[in-house]
Design a protein around this motif. Structure first.
Motif, PDB file in Angstrom:
ATOM      1  N   ARG A  22       0.847  -1.193   0.000  1.00 26.34           N
ATOM      2  CA  ARG A  22       0.000   0.000   0.000  1.00 26.34           C
ATOM      3  C   ARG A  22       0.887   1.248   0.000  1.00 26.34           C
ATOM      4  O   ARG A  22       1.893   1.290   0.720  1.00 26.34           O
ATOM      5  N   LEU A  23       0.508   2.229  -0.791  1.00 25.04           N
ATOM      6  CA  LEU A  23       1.119   3.553  -0.672  1.00 25.04           C
ATOM      7  C   LEU A  23       0.397   4.273   0.456  1.00 25.04           C
ATOM      8  O   LEU A  23      -0.843   4.268   0.504  1.00 25.04           O
ATOM      9  N   ALA A  24       1.142   4.848   1.373  1.00 24.65           N
ATOM     10  CA  ALA A  24       0.547   5.539   2.523  1.00 24.65           C
ATOM     11  C   ALA A  24       1.127   6.945   2.572  1.00 24.65           C
ATOM     12  O   ALA A  24       2.345   7.120   2.606  1.00 24.65           O
ATOM     13  N   ILE A  25       0.247   7.929   2.580  1.00 23.15           N
ATOM     14  CA  ILE A  25       0.705   9.314   2.454  1.00 23.15           C
ATOM     15  C   ILE A  25       0.006  10.223   3.471  1.00 23.15           C
ATOM     16  O   ILE A  25      -1.016   9.873   4.042  1.00 23.15           O
ATOM     17  N   GLY A  26       0.585  11.374   3.647  1.00 26.72           N
ATOM     18  CA  GLY A  26      -0.077  12.450   4.361  1.00 26.72           C
ATOM     19  C   GLY A  26       0.248  13.731   3.632  1.00 26.72           C
ATOM     20  O   GLY A  26       1.297  13.835   2.985  1.00 26.72           O
ATOM     21  N   SER A  27      -0.621  14.716   3.686  1.00 31.25           N
ATOM     22  CA  SER A  27      -0.319  15.943   2.961  1.00 31.25           C
ATOM     23  C   SER A  27      -1.048  17.137   3.546  1.00 31.25           C
ATOM     24  O   SER A  27      -2.111  17.015   4.136  1.00 31.25           O
ATOM     25  N   ASN A  28      -0.447  18.258   3.369  1.00 35.53           N
ATOM     26  CA  ASN A  28      -1.042  19.554   3.662  1.00 35.53           C
ATOM     27  C   ASN A  28      -0.973  20.365   2.387  1.00 35.53           C
ATOM     28  O   ASN A  28       0.110  20.735   1.952  1.00 35.53           O
ATOM     29  N   ALA A  29      -2.094  20.574   1.671  1.00 37.70           N
ATOM     30  CA  ALA A  29      -3.401  20.173   2.155  1.00 37.70           C
ATOM     31  C   ALA A  29      -3.865  18.965   1.329  1.00 37.70           C
ATOM     32  O   ALA A  29      -3.399  17.864   1.544  1.00 37.70           O
ATOM     33  N   ALA A  30      -4.765  19.181   0.370  1.00 36.27           N
ATOM     34  CA  ALA A  30      -5.305  18.075  -0.409  1.00 36.27           C
ATOM     35  C   ALA A  30      -4.225  17.499  -1.320  1.00 36.27           C
ATOM     36  O   ALA A  30      -3.252  18.180  -1.682  1.00 36.27           O
ATOM     37  N   SER A  31      -4.407  16.238  -1.692  1.00 34.41           N
ATOM     38  CA  SER A  31      -3.458  15.657  -2.637  1.00 34.41           C
ATOM     39  C   SER A  31      -4.072  14.463  -3.351  1.00 34.41           C
ATOM     40  O   SER A  31      -4.977  13.807  -2.852  1.00 34.41           O
ATOM     41  N   VAL A  32      -3.535  14.213  -4.546  1.00 33.36           N
ATOM     42  CA  VAL A  32      -3.923  13.045  -5.337  1.00 33.36           C
ATOM     43  C   VAL A  32      -2.636  12.335  -5.726  1.00 33.36           C
ATOM     44  O   VAL A  32      -1.619  12.982  -6.000  1.00 33.36           O
ATOM     45  N   ASN A  87      -2.564  23.438  -2.070  1.00 33.67           N
ATOM     46  CA  ASN A  87      -2.574  24.157  -0.792  1.00 33.67           C
ATOM     47  C   ASN A  87      -3.444  25.404  -0.877  1.00 33.67           C
ATOM     48  O   ASN A  87      -3.509  26.061  -1.913  1.00 33.67           O
ATOM     49  N   GLY A  88      -4.136  25.675   0.239  1.00 37.70           N
ATOM     50  CA  GLY A  88      -4.911  26.896   0.311  1.00 37.70           C
ATOM     51  C   GLY A  88      -4.056  28.036   0.839  1.00 37.70           C
ATOM     52  O   GLY A  88      -3.873  29.054   0.178  1.00 37.70           O
ATOM     53  N   GLY A  89      -3.491  27.839   2.003  1.00 34.49           N
ATOM     54  CA  GLY A  89      -2.625  28.857   2.583  1.00 34.49           C
ATOM     55  C   GLY A  89      -1.827  28.272   3.723  1.00 34.49           C
ATOM     56  O   GLY A  89      -2.144  27.196   4.226  1.00 34.49           O
ATOM     57  N   GLY A  90      -0.771  28.967   4.098  1.00 37.33           N
ATOM     58  CA  GLY A  90       0.032  28.524   5.230  1.00 37.33           C
ATOM     59  C   GLY A  90       0.946  27.374   4.857  1.00 37.33           C
ATOM     60  O   GLY A  90       1.385  27.235   3.715  1.00 37.33           O
ATOM     61  N   ALA A  91       1.222  26.530   5.858  1.00 37.30           N
ATOM     62  CA  ALA A  91       2.162  25.442   5.658  1.00 37.30           C
ATOM     63  C   ALA A  91       1.689  24.498   4.575  1.00 37.30           C
ATOM     64  O   ALA A  91       0.479  24.333   4.354  1.00 37.30           O
ATOM     65  N   MET A  92       2.649  23.895   3.901  1.00 39.69           N
ATOM     66  CA  MET A  92       2.308  22.825   2.942  1.00 39.69           C
ATOM     67  C   MET A  92       3.464  21.845   2.889  1.00 39.69           C
ATOM     68  O   MET A  92       4.629  22.230   2.834  1.00 39.69           O
ATOM     69  N   ASP A  93       3.123  20.572   2.934  1.00 38.30           N
ATOM     70  CA  ASP A  93       4.129  19.518   2.908  1.00 38.30           C
ATOM     71  C   ASP A  93       3.455  18.198   2.612  1.00 38.30           C
ATOM     72  O   ASP A  93       2.231  18.129   2.513  1.00 38.30           O
ATOM     73  N   PHE A  94       4.250  17.162   2.476  1.00 43.90           N
ATOM     74  CA  PHE A  94       3.679  15.823   2.323  1.00 43.90           C
ATOM     75  C   PHE A  94       4.688  14.789   2.795  1.00 43.90           C
ATOM     76  O   PHE A  94       5.887  15.084   2.935  1.00 43.90           O
ATOM     77  N   CYS A  95       4.215  13.608   3.055  1.00 40.41           N
ATOM     78  CA  CYS A  95       5.093  12.469   3.339  1.00 40.41           C
ATOM     79  C   CYS A  95       4.501  11.252   2.647  1.00 40.41           C
ATOM     80  O   CYS A  95       3.292  11.198   2.386  1.00 40.41           O
ATOM     81  N   ALA A  96       5.353  10.310   2.324  1.00 42.06           N
ATOM     82  CA  ALA A  96       4.882   9.126   1.610  1.00 42.06           C
ATOM     83  C   ALA A  96       5.799   7.950   1.889  1.00 42.06           C
ATOM     84  O   ALA A  96       7.018   8.117   2.044  1.00 42.06           O
ATOM     85  N   ARG A  97       5.197   6.791   1.969  1.00 41.45           N
ATOM     86  CA  ARG A  97       5.968   5.556   2.115  1.00 41.45           C
ATOM     87  C   ARG A  97       5.108   4.395   1.646  1.00 41.45           C
ATOM     88  O   ARG A  97       3.891   4.530   1.502  1.00 41.45           O
ATOM     89  N   PHE A  98       5.756   3.263   1.448  1.00 41.23           N
ATOM     90  CA  PHE A  98       5.022   2.050   1.122  1.00 41.23           C
ATOM     91  C   PHE A  98       4.948   1.167   2.362  1.00 41.23           C
ATOM     92  O   PHE A  98       5.904   1.075   3.138  1.00 41.23           O
ATOM     93  N   LEU A  99       3.773   0.548   2.526  1.00 39.97           N
ATOM     94  CA  LEU A  99       3.570  -0.401   3.620  1.00 39.97           C
ATOM     95  C   LEU A  99       3.467  -1.808   3.045  1.00 39.97           C
ATOM     96  O   LEU A  99       2.928  -2.001   1.954  1.00 39.97           O
ATOM     97  N   GLN A 115      -3.951  18.946   7.586  1.00 41.33           N
ATOM     98  CA  GLN A 115      -2.545  18.928   7.917  1.00 41.33           C
ATOM     99  C   GLN A 115      -1.972  17.541   7.612  1.00 41.33           C
ATOM    100  O   GLN A 115      -2.706  16.568   7.521  1.00 41.33           O
ATOM    101  N   THR A 116      -0.662  17.501   7.511  1.00 38.73           N
ATOM    102  CA  THR A 116      -0.024  16.224   7.192  1.00 38.73           C
ATOM    103  C   THR A 116      -0.050  15.291   8.394  1.00 38.73           C
ATOM    104  O   THR A 116       0.410  15.644   9.484  1.00 38.73           O
ATOM    105  N   VAL A 117      -0.608  14.127   8.182  1.00 43.63           N
ATOM    106  CA  VAL A 117      -0.624  13.065   9.179  1.00 43.63           C
ATOM    107  C   VAL A 117      -0.039  11.824   8.522  1.00 43.63           C
ATOM    108  O   VAL A 117      -0.441  11.468   7.410  1.00 43.63           O
ATOM    109  N   ILE A 118       0.900  11.211   9.166  1.00 33.68           N
ATOM    110  CA  ILE A 118       1.504   9.997   8.610  1.00 33.68           C
ATOM    111  C   ILE A 118       0.410   8.964   8.349  1.00 33.68           C
ATOM    112  O   ILE A 118      -0.447   8.714   9.192  1.00 33.68           O
TER     113      ILE A 118
END
Lengths: 240, 496
Positions: free
Chosen positions: A156-166, A208-220, A182-185
């Motif tokens: 599985r690809l598992a991601i978190g992002s600020n904000a929306a992502s595809v 992103n709408g405003g403010g912080a923006m980031d992402f994380c991703a890994r495979f499970l 917000q980004t949540v693992i």
């Protein structure tokens, strides 16, 4: 015949430095060096210094090609889906760009930048700010290549992002998360998929709408633990 | 688990849930035991109830020795039944052991054998030797029997697990409680718990039967209730009393089904929905702060289904519409962009940007917000619960679809729609446009001992491995093998 002479020590060091630069440039394109000048102010980002990197024990993918921000608006499901379905530049869902390549979006030239993050996440705010680009109401494309030594099922690809992502894996859309978040693992997790032996292209579009923006991703793996044995590079050549 | 979740659960469970199906009339049922895939319980007068699944019950075969309030235990290759009889006027009585190698009357090994008297009361001593309860101590393998009924003491004797008879007939019974009956001992995490029935029996809807409890570090007592009162001085904290339309719970029996699923059996002196008959019930056994808690099976209704792991709730993967319509964020357009269908900024009620509309905002009507939902199957996902229509789920028992231990199967649909939660052949989740009754749309909802729930589809197309609903990510649920440790498979049902 001129007697053979050994180089003096300072000259040896200079030659070694030149050789090092030549060798480095063999796998780190010069645009990265130029980009690094702007990105040098990004506290969590650095230019790639090796052909590939190995994810740590927690499995996060820390090397990406990121396209400079595209202006946009809206974080809802429909708005984001419409945004990523719109063609901003040719072959946006299949292209594997090179560091420094440029695309033209709505009349603006935007460059791809190869970056390594020093953290579990890739801070897009640091990225855009360091380049003097907007950080609010923007869309950023990212792509990387994950090499697997063998075919692996039930991944599985598992991601978190600020904000929306595809997210896409090998051209198939596998995750979409929407709204102001917000980004949540392991926030968004794909259904079970199969990683090919060799290169697998992972692509994302973060809005992103405003403010912080980031992402994380890994495979499970099939037991929901970080998948081991992967390597990450920015080309689909030279895979296993 | 979180206190709020437990309180919510108790609120949900204070009322009686769906009752067992079939023939469930019985008085003083024994602990339920399994034999060759069937469940059995025996009551006063030799009543036997049998079930294939623990939900649909029917009358079984009365054993040769009929008596009062038997208890049953499976030891080795034998089923031991301890059953009392009056020997003259009460409190003169004795408890006899009979055994068989099978409870299935079609089995060649079904044959009850008499083994003799195990305990007795002479009619003058401070004890009435009826109502046995058995415990095989998991800490040391010793077998114990408690017994007694109101007259005098509840007593404890040690039995030989090989024979089922008294280990030392010269050893005096130990008095551990008084003024109650139908005692049962259970062990959990370093404590022995004595559950006994207080109040009066056998008066139909006028029966004051109720289950009370105390606990001790030693099996011989003292058994103190939560207020510190010794049960040998009449103490006992209420475990279960009458509620709604069932009166007088008594004769506790524990069932440990594995993977943190426990249930208890009891009878009610009067079920008002069944003409005041004494009936069997099976309910969840929960644990909190080191004490057992009587739960009920899932009650039909509308819920938000929240993951204990992530705090996010199941929802249909459609674009939600804020209740009351979209509003602009203070200082300009919100990140969600302009309002979509049915949106638009609600009228201001004055009082600034946080002053609200000045009037109650009605609940969202699914008919109004679902016009743009796709007609076919829609993925399931999870999100922060925002009281929206696509986040509310109706849980309803499905008739004639069978059941599992103590409960029928349920369908789970988006509230006020027929869109049904279902498992897929890939071991993933989807929401189908309509409920058809297929096994992958039937759900077993097991209360776990901490008060959360495990949700398991009755079947998964093309698969035989049992998989439970799992919060693999904050925004995504899948099906995977249940893990007793951890919160991935634990769900909270909250009344929205």
């Amino acid at each position: 015949m001129t007697p053979r002479r050994f180089l003096s020590a300072p000259a040896s060091f200079a030659l070694a430095a030149v050789l090092a630069l030549v060798l480095a440039s063999a796998f780190v394109p010069t645009p990265t060096l130029r980009a690094a000048e702007g990105l040098a102010t990004a506290p969590t980002l650095k230019p790639p210094a090796t052909p590939e990197i190995i994810p740590g024990a927690d499995g996060f993918i820390q090397r990406w090609l990121i396209l400079e921000p595209i202006p946009t608006v809206g974080l809802t499901d429909n708005a984001v889906q419409a945004m990523v379905k719109k063609e901003h530049f040719p072959n946006q869902l299949t292209v594997l760009p090179k560091d420094g390549e440029k695309v033209t979006v709505a009349g603006a030239d935007l460059a791809w930048h190869a970056v390594d993050t020093t953290e579990y996440n890739l801070n897009l705010f640091h990225f855009a700010r360091a380049l003097g680009k907007p950080t609010s109401n923007v869309l950023l494309w990212g792509v990387t290549v994950v090499n697997s030594p063998e075919e692996v099922k039930d991944v599985r690809l598992a991601i978190g992002s600020n904000a929306a992502s595809v997210w896409w894996v090998n051209g198939t859309e596998v995750i979409g998360i929407y709204g102001d978040r917000q980004t949540v693992i392991d926030d968004g997790v794909s259904k079970r998929l199969t990683l090919r032996k060799g290169p697998n292209i992972v692509r994302c579009a973060v809005v992103n709408g405003g403010g912080a923006m980031d992402f994380c991703a890994r495979f499970l793996d099939s037991r929901d633990a970080p998948l081991k044995g992967l390597s990450v590079r920015l080309t689909d050549a030279g895979g296993n | 688990m979180r206190l709020s979740a437990f309180i919510t659960l108790l609120v949900l469970l204070t009322a009686r849930a769906v009752a067992l199906d079939g023939e469930i009339r019985i008085h003083d049922p024994s602990t339920i035991v399994q034999c060759d895939g069937r469940f059995y319980t025996y009551g006063t007068g030799g009543t036997c109830l049998v079930s294939e699944n623990g939900w649909n019950w029917q009358r079984g075969t009365t054993p040769p020795r009929r008596g009062m309030a038997p208890d049953l235990i499976h030891l080795g290759d034998r089923y031991l039944m301890y059953v009392a009889r009056n020997v003259g006027a009460q409190p003169r009585a004795d408890i006899n052991l009979v055994w068989t190698k099978s409870l299935d009357t079609n089995s060649p090994t079904y044959k009850w054998e008499e083994a003799g008297v195990v305990a007795s009361s002479d009619g003058a001593e401070d004890c009435n030797a009826i109502d046995p309860g058995l415990l095989l101590d998991p800490t040391d393998g010793k077998l114990w029997m408690v017994y007694g009924s109101y007259f005098g003491f509840i007593r404890l004797v040690e039995l030989d697990p090989k024979t089922g008879l008294r280990k030392d007939t010269n050893a005096a019974p130990v008095n551990i409680a008084i003024n109650c009956e139908a005692p049962v001992l259970i062990y959990e995490d370093g404590w022995y718990y004595l559950l006994a029935t207080h109040g009066s029996c056998c008066r139909g809807a006028d029966s004051g039967y109720n289950l009370r409890m105390g606990r001790s570090k030693k099996i011989t007592g003292p058994y103190l209730d939560r207020e510190g009162v010794d049960m040998i001085r009449g103490g006992g904290t209420l475990f279960a009393g009458s509620s709604e339309r069932v009166i007088g719970p008594g004769h506790f029996g524990r069932l440990q089904l594995g993977d943190n699923v426990e249930k208890f059996s009891c009878h009610y002196e009067a079920d008002l929905d069944r003409g005041g008959a004494s009936v069997l019930d099976i309910r969840p056994l929960l644990w909190k702060d080191g004490w057992p808690v009587a739960g009920n099976n899932v009650r039909e209704g509308t819920y938000q289904i929240e993951s204990l792991r992530t705090g996010t709730a199941l929802e249909l993967a459609v674009e939600g519409m804020p209740v009351g319509g979209r509003r602009e964020r203070r200082g300009g357009p919100g990140p969600g962009g302009p309002g979509g269908p049915g949106g638009g900024a609600p009228p201001s009620g004055g009082g600034g940007p946080f002053g609200g509309t000045g009037q109650p905002i009605p609940n969202q009507e699914v008919a109004k917000v679902s016009t743009n939902w796709p007609a076919g199957a829609i993925p399931l996902r999870m999100g922060n619960y925002l009281c929206q229509a696509h986040q509310k789920w109706n849980i309803a028992a499905v008739t004639n679809a069978g059941g599992y231990f103590g409960s029928p199967y349920f369908k789970i649909t988006v509230a006020n729609t027929d869109r049904a939660l279902a498992a897929t052949a890939e071991g993933e989740m989807t929401v189908l446009p309509a409920f058809t009754g297929a096994p992958e749309q039937l759900w077993q909802i097991d209360p776990l001992t901490d008060g959360t729930f495990r949700l398991t589809p009755k079947a998964i197309p093309g698969r035989s491995d049992p998989l439970a609903l799992s919060a693999i990510g904050a925004s995504f649920a899948t099906l995977s093998r249940f893990e007793p440790v951890g919160n991935k498979h634990r769900w909270i049902l909250k009344a929205p």
